[in-house]
Motif scaffolding. Structure first.
Motif, PDB file in Angstrom:
ATOM      1  N   LEU A 154       2.338  12.810  -7.333  1.00  8.24           N
ATOM      2  CA  LEU A 154       3.544  13.430  -7.871  1.00  8.24           C
ATOM      3  C   LEU A 154       4.280  12.536  -8.872  1.00  8.24           C
ATOM      4  O   LEU A 154       4.722  13.005  -9.925  1.00  8.24           O
ATOM      5  CB  LEU A 154       4.480  13.820  -6.726  1.00  8.24           C
ATOM      6  CG  LEU A 154       3.952  14.883  -5.763  1.00  8.24           C
ATOM      7  CD1 LEU A 154       4.947  15.129  -4.643  1.00  8.24           C
ATOM      8  CD2 LEU A 154       3.664  16.180  -6.503  1.00  8.24           C
ATOM      9  N   HIS A 155       4.434  11.247  -8.562  1.00  2.00           N
ATOM     10  CA  HIS A 155       5.207  10.335  -9.412  1.00  2.00           C
ATOM     11  C   HIS A 155       4.464   8.997  -9.531  1.00  2.00           C
ATOM     12  O   HIS A 155       4.897   7.987  -8.951  1.00  2.00           O
ATOM     13  CB  HIS A 155       6.609  10.114  -8.839  1.00  2.00           C
ATOM     14  CG  HIS A 155       7.391  11.376  -8.658  1.00  2.00           C
ATOM     15  ND1 HIS A 155       7.926  12.071  -9.719  1.00  2.00           N
ATOM     16  CD2 HIS A 155       7.708  12.076  -7.539  1.00  2.00           C
ATOM     17  CE1 HIS A 155       8.558  13.141  -9.260  1.00  2.00           C
ATOM     18  NE2 HIS A 155       8.444  13.158  -7.936  1.00  2.00           N
ATOM     19  N   PRO A 156       3.374   8.972 -10.254  1.00  3.62           N
ATOM     20  CA  PRO A 156       2.618   7.711 -10.348  1.00  3.62           C
ATOM     21  C   PRO A 156       3.409   6.591 -11.028  1.00  3.62           C
ATOM     22  O   PRO A 156       3.285   5.428 -10.655  1.00  3.62           O
ATOM     23  CB  PRO A 156       1.381   8.102 -11.153  1.00  3.62           C
ATOM     24  CG  PRO A 156       1.768   9.338 -11.892  1.00  3.62           C
ATOM     25  CD  PRO A 156       2.732  10.061 -11.008  1.00  3.62           C
ATOM     26  N   LEU A 157       4.236   6.914 -12.011  1.00  3.79           N
ATOM     27  CA  LEU A 157       5.023   5.879 -12.688  1.00  3.79           C
ATOM     28  C   LEU A 157       6.040   5.259 -11.731  1.00  3.79           C
ATOM     29  O   LEU A 157       6.245   4.031 -11.734  1.00  3.79           O
ATOM     30  CB  LEU A 157       5.725   6.478 -13.903  1.00  3.79           C
ATOM     31  CG  LEU A 157       6.472   5.495 -14.805  1.00  3.79           C
ATOM     32  CD1 LEU A 157       5.494   4.475 -15.397  1.00  3.79           C
ATOM     33  CD2 LEU A 157       7.216   6.237 -15.912  1.00  3.79           C
ATOM     34  N   LEU A 158       6.679   6.088 -10.904  1.00  2.00           N
ATOM     35  CA  LEU A 158       7.613   5.565  -9.907  1.00  2.00           C
ATOM     36  C   LEU A 158       6.877   4.713  -8.881  1.00  2.00           C
ATOM     37  O   LEU A 158       7.362   3.637  -8.473  1.00  2.00           O
ATOM     38  CB  LEU A 158       8.340   6.723  -9.209  1.00  2.00           C
ATOM     39  CG  LEU A 158       9.301   6.340  -8.087  1.00  2.00           C
ATOM     40  CD1 LEU A 158      10.407   5.431  -8.592  1.00  2.00           C
ATOM     41  CD2 LEU A 158       9.877   7.604  -7.432  1.00  2.00           C
ATOM     42  N   GLY A 159       5.702   5.169  -8.457  1.00  2.00           N
ATOM     43  CA  GLY A 159       4.916   4.368  -7.522  1.00  2.00           C
ATOM     44  C   GLY A 159       4.521   3.024  -8.113  1.00  2.00           C
ATOM     45  O   GLY A 159       4.590   1.981  -7.432  1.00  2.00           O
ATOM     46  N   LEU A 208      -2.745  -1.021  -6.847  1.00  2.00           N
ATOM     47  CA  LEU A 208      -2.276  -1.166  -8.223  1.00  2.00           C
ATOM     48  C   LEU A 208      -3.253  -0.514  -9.200  1.00  2.00           C
ATOM     49  O   LEU A 208      -2.841   0.202 -10.123  1.00  2.00           O
ATOM     50  CB  LEU A 208      -2.104  -2.646  -8.552  1.00  2.00           C
ATOM     51  CG  LEU A 208      -1.782  -2.954 -10.025  1.00  2.00           C
ATOM     52  CD1 LEU A 208      -0.453  -2.337 -10.417  1.00  2.00           C
ATOM     53  CD2 LEU A 208      -1.801  -4.455 -10.273  1.00  2.00           C
ATOM     54  N   LEU A 209      -4.541  -0.748  -9.023  1.00  2.88           N
ATOM     55  CA  LEU A 209      -5.529  -0.139  -9.920  1.00  2.88           C
ATOM     56  C   LEU A 209      -5.474   1.397  -9.839  1.00  2.88           C
ATOM     57  O   LEU A 209      -5.570   2.085 -10.859  1.00  2.88           O
ATOM     58  CB  LEU A 209      -6.926  -0.642  -9.573  1.00  2.88           C
ATOM     59  CG  LEU A 209      -7.176  -2.143  -9.783  1.00  2.88           C
ATOM     60  CD1 LEU A 209      -8.602  -2.491  -9.395  1.00  2.88           C
ATOM     61  CD2 LEU A 209      -6.895  -2.557 -11.221  1.00  2.88           C
ATOM     62  N   ALA A 210      -5.307   1.933  -8.632  1.00  2.00           N
ATOM     63  CA  ALA A 210      -5.225   3.386  -8.471  1.00  2.00           C
ATOM     64  C   ALA A 210      -3.982   3.944  -9.165  1.00  2.00           C
ATOM     65  O   ALA A 210      -4.030   5.003  -9.818  1.00  2.00           O
ATOM     66  CB  ALA A 210      -5.225   3.749  -6.991  1.00  2.00           C
ATOM     67  N   LEU A 211      -2.847   3.238  -9.043  1.00  2.00           N
ATOM     68  CA  LEU A 211      -1.620   3.711  -9.691  1.00  2.00           C
ATOM     69  C   LEU A 211      -1.727   3.634 -11.209  1.00  2.00           C
ATOM     70  O   LEU A 211      -1.251   4.531 -11.922  1.00  2.00           O
ATOM     71  CB  LEU A 211      -0.432   2.875  -9.202  1.00  2.00           C
ATOM     72  CG  LEU A 211      -0.022   3.106  -7.740  1.00  2.00           C
ATOM     73  CD1 LEU A 211       1.031   2.094  -7.329  1.00  2.00           C
ATOM     74  CD2 LEU A 211       0.506   4.522  -7.541  1.00  2.00           C
ATOM     75  N   LEU A 212      -2.350   2.593 -11.740  1.00  2.00           N
ATOM     76  CA  LEU A 212      -2.544   2.497 -13.185  1.00  2.00           C
ATOM     77  C   LEU A 212      -3.428   3.632 -13.690  1.00  2.00           C
ATOM     78  O   LEU A 212      -3.175   4.221 -14.755  1.00  2.00           O
ATOM     79  CB  LEU A 212      -3.156   1.139 -13.542  1.00  2.00           C
ATOM     80  CG  LEU A 212      -2.248  -0.088 -13.340  1.00  2.00           C
ATOM     81  CD1 LEU A 212      -3.041  -1.365 -13.592  1.00  2.00           C
ATOM     82  CD2 LEU A 212      -1.032  -0.021 -14.246  1.00  2.00           C
ATOM     83  N   PHE A 213      -4.468   3.947 -12.948  1.00  2.00           N
ATOM     84  CA  PHE A 213      -5.336   5.075 -13.316  1.00  2.00           C
ATOM     85  C   PHE A 213      -4.548   6.377 -13.315  1.00  2.00           C
ATOM     86  O   PHE A 213      -4.686   7.209 -14.228  1.00  2.00           O
ATOM     87  CB  PHE A 213      -6.505   5.147 -12.342  1.00  2.00           C
ATOM     88  CG  PHE A 213      -7.474   6.252 -12.638  1.00  2.00           C
ATOM     89  CD1 PHE A 213      -8.481   6.096 -13.571  1.00  2.00           C
ATOM     90  CD2 PHE A 213      -7.368   7.468 -11.984  1.00  2.00           C
ATOM     91  CE1 PHE A 213      -9.367   7.121 -13.844  1.00  2.00           C
ATOM     92  CE2 PHE A 213      -8.249   8.503 -12.252  1.00  2.00           C
ATOM     93  CZ  PHE A 213      -9.255   8.325 -13.185  1.00  2.00           C
ATOM     94  N   ALA A 214      -3.687   6.573 -12.294  1.00  2.39           N
ATOM     95  CA  ALA A 214      -2.892   7.806 -12.213  1.00  2.39           C
ATOM     96  C   ALA A 214      -1.882   7.896 -13.347  1.00  2.39           C
ATOM     97  O   ALA A 214      -1.628   8.979 -13.890  1.00  2.39           O
ATOM     98  CB  ALA A 214      -2.189   7.882 -10.861  1.00  2.39           C
ATOM     99  N   VAL A 252       0.807  -1.231   0.000  1.00  5.33           N
ATOM    100  CA  VAL A 252       0.000   0.000   0.000  1.00  5.33           C
ATOM    101  C   VAL A 252       0.840   1.280   0.000  1.00  5.33           C
ATOM    102  O   VAL A 252       0.331   2.347  -0.383  1.00  5.33           O
ATOM    103  CB  VAL A 252      -0.960   0.017   1.209  1.00  5.33           C
ATOM    104  CG1 VAL A 252      -1.901  -1.171   1.169  1.00  5.33           C
ATOM    105  CG2 VAL A 252      -0.197   0.049   2.526  1.00  5.33           C
ATOM    106  N   ALA A 253       2.116   1.225   0.414  1.00  3.70           N
ATOM    107  CA  ALA A 253       2.926   2.439   0.507  1.00  3.70           C
ATOM    108  C   ALA A 253       3.109   3.146  -0.836  1.00  3.70           C
ATOM    109  O   ALA A 253       3.146   4.392  -0.874  1.00  3.70           O
ATOM    110  CB  ALA A 253       4.283   2.119   1.132  1.00  3.70           C
ATOM    111  N   PRO A 254       3.258   2.461  -1.992  1.00  7.66           N
ATOM    112  CA  PRO A 254       3.414   3.188  -3.265  1.00  7.66           C
ATOM    113  C   PRO A 254       2.262   4.121  -3.613  1.00  7.66           C
ATOM    114  O   PRO A 254       2.415   4.992  -4.472  1.00  7.66           O
ATOM    115  CB  PRO A 254       3.535   2.059  -4.293  1.00  7.66           C
ATOM    116  CG  PRO A 254       4.099   0.909  -3.537  1.00  7.66           C
ATOM    117  CD  PRO A 254       3.465   1.008  -2.175  1.00  7.66           C
ATOM    118  N   LEU A 255       1.120   3.980  -2.938  1.00  2.00           N
ATOM    119  CA  LEU A 255      -0.005   4.872  -3.223  1.00  2.00           C
ATOM    120  C   LEU A 255       0.339   6.324  -2.895  1.00  2.00           C
ATOM    121  O   LEU A 255      -0.246   7.249  -3.476  1.00  2.00           O
ATOM    122  CB  LEU A 255      -1.233   4.426  -2.426  1.00  2.00           C
ATOM    123  CG  LEU A 255      -2.520   5.221  -2.645  1.00  2.00           C
ATOM    124  CD1 LEU A 255      -2.973   5.114  -4.100  1.00  2.00           C
ATOM    125  CD2 LEU A 255      -3.622   4.745  -1.704  1.00  2.00           C
TER     126      LEU A 255
END
Length: 429
Positions: free
Chosen positions: A98-103, A136-142, A90-93
């Protein structure tokens, strides 16, 4: 329900009771969000970056609190490592804004390491916790919302391969389609946001263009009014002065000469007014494009002033060709105003003009005390202020003060070439 899709007003309730409508709002010919969605968009815009960071921290904390005690439902993890595994998911959220690709990259590393190090719990088919999968779904959306096309393609491809490798065969295809749908929604939202931004920019440009058009129309109206009020009357003065010797019998030669001088003065003023009106009528024409008086016109003005009856004498020294266009125009206007003031405030008094064209242009206009009363008229006292402003515009100065004998003098010092003159600019470069 009314025909337009609005609810009928409930009986006994005021206007504040109904707030929604299904009728789309149109701006610039393009349908945009309905009113509730517009209100939601305005509220989201008011959150700001710090507000969104706070939201991400709160959501991450909630997912961590949920994921920590439920780790052993998905993986066989020792008690001391449960918070670590939950944090990896959950921490990459926190990087979603700022950096969704890095997350997404950090989550992918964790998404590969955790299934390799820890076995799945019995009866659990997914390689990740539900909380980690939601992240993961939230990061893909970002990523779809913010990054470029190449980053989006790589992200989708790597995620699809990860699903095919780690998910059971009967689930991988469905979840690859789901990931594609999530990123597609992100791209759609991105397009909508960009469209709204472009629409706002086009609206602003349209308002600026309308403002420019209104200014141009106002300039044209002012020019037309000035032409009707000033130019027409001055034209009548020219016509009357020229025709007076023919309309009036027995006009002496001196009087005829005076009428001719009046006609010349009025014609020159009329030409200057028409030049200014031309600038007002043409929005794209610069003031420099209109012919301006120069040093050659100074002598002509002095001769006309003497011919008009002014007791005038003058002396000039130096080379007038050293005087730049801007300085020459300012010199002409200051001398013109000084002679007009002398004839108006000290009628009949002798006037002397001294001009020295050197490194600086020095102008001295002095009139003696008047032997007659000043002519009628209201004087606002703005002539001296105007002359000082003209002198300052080219980097010079001007003083105007009474003399000891009761007369008045104007002293001006102007640079031979102002900084705005082309020759001065070339010399500076």
């Amino acid at each position: 329900m009314s025909r337009r899709g609005r609810p009928e007003r409930p009986p006994g309730r005021g206007r504040r009771a109904w707030r929604w409508t299904t009728t789309p709002v149109r701006a610039g010919g393009r349908a945009v969000l309905v009113r509730p969605a517009q209100a939601l968009g305005r509220r989201l815009n008011q959150v700001g970056p710090r507000g969104w960071d706070l939201v991400l921290w709160l959501v991450t904390a909630v997912l961590f609190i949920i994921g920590w005690p439920t780790v052993q439902l998905s993986h066989e993890v020792q008690g001391s490592l449960m918070p670590v595994v939950a944090a990896i998911g959950v921490a990459p959220l926190l990087l979603a804004r700022l950096h969704p690709l890095l997350g997404w990259g950090l989550w992918t590393v964790g998404g590969v390491v955790v299934p390799l190090l820890f076995d799945r719990a019995p009866g659990y088919d997914f390689p990740w916790q539900v909380t980690a999968f939601l992240v993961l779904l939230a990061l893909l959306f970002a990523v779809a919302l913010r990054d470029g096309a190449r980053a989006i393609a790589i992200t989708w491809l790597v995620t699809a391969v990860l699903f095919v490798v780690l998910l059971p065969n009967e689930l991988s295809a469905g979840w690859v389609f789901g990931v594609t749908a999530v990123m597609g929604v992100g791209l759609l939202v991105r397009w909508l946001v960009r469209s709204r931004r472009e629409l706002a920019e086009q609206t602003e440009l349209g308002e600026l263009e309308r403002a420019r058009r209104a200014i141009a129309e106002e300039r044209t109206r002012i020019a037309r009014d000035l032409h009707d009020v000033v130019a027409h009357r001055m034209s009548m003065v020219v016509v009357q002065a020229q025709s007076a010797p023919y309309r009036l019998g027995g006009v002496e030669p001196e009087v005829s000469k005076e009428f001719a001088s009046i006609a010349d003065q009025a014609r020159e003023a009329l030409n200057e007014v028409r030049g200014m009106l031309g600038v007002l009528r043409s929005d794209g024409q610069l003031a420099e494009d209109v012919p301006q008086p120069g040093t050659d016109d100074v002598l002509e003005m002095l001769q006309r002033a003497r011919a008009a009856g002014l007791d005038l004498s003058w002396e000039g020294t130096g080379d007038p060709s050293r005087c730049g266009a801007s300085t020459a125009m300012v010199l002409y206007r200051i001398l013109q105003e000084s002679l007009a003031n002398a004839s108006r405030h000290a009628p009949g008094a002798p006037v002397t003009v001294d001009v020295d064209f050197g490194d600086q242009v020095l102008l001295l206009v002095r009139n003696g005390p008047s032997s007659r009363a000043p002519g009628p008229g209201r004087h606002s006292g703005q002539g001296i202020i105007g002359m000082q402003s003209r002198a300052a515009s080219v980097g010079g100065g001007l003083t105007a003060e009474p003399t000891v004998d009761g007369g008045f003098e104007v002293r001006a010092h102007l640079p031979a070439r102002a900084a705005s003159d082309p020759a001065a600019a070339d010399a500076a470069s």
